[in-house]
Design an enzyme around this catalytic site. Structure first.
Site, mmCIF file in Angstrom:
data_model
loop_
_atom_site.group_PDB
_atom_site.id
_atom_site.type_symbol
_atom_site.label_atom_id
_atom_site.label_comp_id
_atom_site.label_asym_id
_atom_site.label_seq_id
_atom_site.Cartn_x
_atom_site.Cartn_y
_atom_site.Cartn_z
ATOM 1 N N GLU A 1 0.757 -1.328 0.096
ATOM 2 C CA GLU A 1 -0.082 -0.067 -0.028
ATOM 3 C C GLU A 1 0.713 1.214 0.073
ATOM 4 O O GLU A 1 1.848 1.397 0.772
ATOM 5 C CB GLU A 1 -0.983 0.090 1.388
ATOM 6 C CG GLU A 1 -1.819 1.132 1.335
ATOM 7 C CD GLU A 1 -2.875 1.283 2.645
ATOM 8 O OE1 GLU A 1 -3.864 2.110 2.470
ATOM 9 O OE2 GLU A 1 -2.501 0.519 3.371
ATOM 10 N N LYS B 1 -10.126 2.649 -2.363
ATOM 11 C CA LYS B 1 -10.409 2.039 -1.169
ATOM 12 C C LYS B 1 -11.710 2.684 -0.342
ATOM 13 O O LYS B 1 -11.912 3.727 -0.278
ATOM 14 C CB LYS B 1 -8.970 2.406 -0.034
ATOM 15 C CG LYS B 1 -9.119 1.791 1.168
ATOM 16 C CD LYS B 1 -7.693 2.201 1.949
ATOM 17 C CE LYS B 1 -7.508 1.596 3.445
ATOM 18 N NZ LYS B 1 -6.352 1.819 4.032
ATOM 19 N N CYS C 1 -5.783 -2.724 2.165
ATOM 20 C CA CYS C 1 -5.488 -2.675 3.791
ATOM 21 C C CYS C 1 -6.695 -2.724 4.593
ATOM 22 O O CYS C 1 -7.178 -3.995 4.925
ATOM 23 C CB CYS C 1 -4.848 -1.441 4.053
ATOM 24 S SG CYS C 1 -3.678 -1.499 5.682
#
Length: 294
Positions: A43, A116, A153
Site C-alpha cells: 500500500e 479504498k 488494507c
C-alpha cells in the site's frame, strides 16, 4: 491446472521517493525474471506512510490517474510482460483524493482501479484526513492472468468486501497493505494483532474458496510529529490457498521478494467440497444492511 506465478515485494520505504521507486523497479524486474506473471506491491508504496500525521502539505504527494506513476509502472509492465498491482495516492480533483489501487496490464495499459472503501482513523493512521471513501464499489478487475478482486488494507477486516468480490467471479483476492505495531503494546499484544490480521484474511479465503494475496510494508517509520514512537510495520506478507492454507509467509522484519505458484482451478474443486455459495440463505440477510440490529 491453471497455475499462475504470483510475485510479491515487501519493502522498507524511506523519505526518498525516487529511491523507493528505483528499488521497486529492480524488485519487479527480478520477480519477472524469476517467472512472475502477476506482481503485487504494498500500500502507498512510493513514499513513507504519511498518514501518521495530519498535514495539508502531504496532499502534494497525490497525483492524477493516469499520471506519472501509472506511466512509470506501466512501462515496466510493458517491458517485462507482467501484470502489476500498484497502490497510489490519487488526486481526483482539487480537494478530492483517494487511496487507489491501479492494475496495469502486461501491455502497460490500465486494466482497472479500485478506490479504498473502508477508511480508518486511529492514532498514527489518520487516513480519513486524506482519503475520500471509494465510490466505484467492489468490482473485480479483468486481466490477462485472471479476474482480480483487489481491495486495500483496512478492507481486510470486512468479510462483506471479500464476499462481494467472490460473488462477481474474482479468481483471487489481493490486499496491498500498510499495518504495523504500536510501540506501547506488549510483545504479546503485538503478536495477537498480527495473528488476528493473518487469520481474518485466511478466513476470507476459506469462506469464499479463493486464494488470498496480501503484501505489507516492513520496517520502522518515525512519526514526524514526535507524538508517537512511530510505526514498526510488521511485514508478514503472505499467500493463502482456498482452504486458508499458507503457501508463503514473509519475514516480520526483513524485506522480501518471492514468487509463489497458485493453482486457480483448485478453487473450483474446493467449492465442490464446501459449497458455501450454494447454501447461502440470501432471503434472510436483510439485516446485514443495517449499522446495528437493536
Amino acid at each position: 491446472m491453471r497455475n499462475i506465478q504470483i510475485g510479491l515485494l515487501q519493502q522498507h520505504n524511506t523519505s526518498d521517493i525516487e529511491d523507493n521507486k528505483r528499488r521497486l523497479a529492480e524488485g519487479i524486474t527480478l520477480l519477472a525474471q524469476q517467472g512472475a506473471q502477476l506482481i503485487v506491491l504494498q500500500e502507498l508504496h512510493n513514499a513513507l506512510y504519511f498518514c501518521q500525521v495530519e498535514s495539508v502539505d502531504h496532499f502534494d504527494l497525490a497525483e492524477p490517474i493516469p499520471g506519472p506513476s501509472t506511466e512509470f509502472y506501466g512501462q515496466l509492465a510493458r517491458e517485462l510482460g507482467v501484470v502489476i498491482v500498484t497502490s497510489l495516492f490519487e488526486r481526483r480533483a482539487p480537494g478530492l483524493y483517494h487511496n487507489t489501487a491501479v492494475v496495469l496490464e502486461r501491455d502497460g495499459t490500465i486494466a482497472g482501479r479500485y478506490r479504498k472503501m473502508h477508511i480508518p482513523d486511529d492514532p498514527a493512521y489518520y487516513e480519513k484526513f486524506y482519503f475520500t471513501p471509494g465510490d466505484i464499489g467492489f468490482h473485480p478487475i479483468d486481466t490477462s492472468v485472471g479476474r482480480l478482486g483487489v481491495l486495500v488494507c483496512w478492507d481486510q477486516w470486512y468479510p462483506e468486501a471479500a464476499r462481494l468480490m467472490a460473488l462477481q467471479g474474482a479468481d483471487l483476492l489481493i490486499y496491498p497493505t500498510a499495518i504495523g505495531y504500536e510501540s506501547s503494546d506488549t510483545p504479546e499484544e503485538q503478536q495477537r494483532q498480527r495473528e488476528a490480521w493473518t487469520t481474518v484474511q485466511r478466513g476470507h479465503a476459506v469462506a469464499n474458496g479463493l486464494p488470498v494475496v496480501t503484501v505489507n510494508r516492513v520496517g520502522y517509520e518515525p512519526d514526524p510529529s514526535g507524538q508517537t514512537h512511530g510505526i514498526q510495520f510488521w511485514g508478514s506478507s503472505f499467500v493463502a490457498g482456498p482452504q486458508g492454507e499458507l503457501l508463503y509467509r514473509a519475514s516480520d522484519s526483513e524485506e522480501a521478494a518471492a514468487v509463489i505458484t497458485v493453482d486457480l482451478d483448485h478453487s473450483e474443486q474446493v467449492r465442490r467440497w464446501w459449497p458455501f455459495l450454494r447454501d447461502r440463505r440470501i432471503e434472510a440477510y436483510d439485516d446485514i444492511l443495517k449499522r446495528f440490529v437493536d
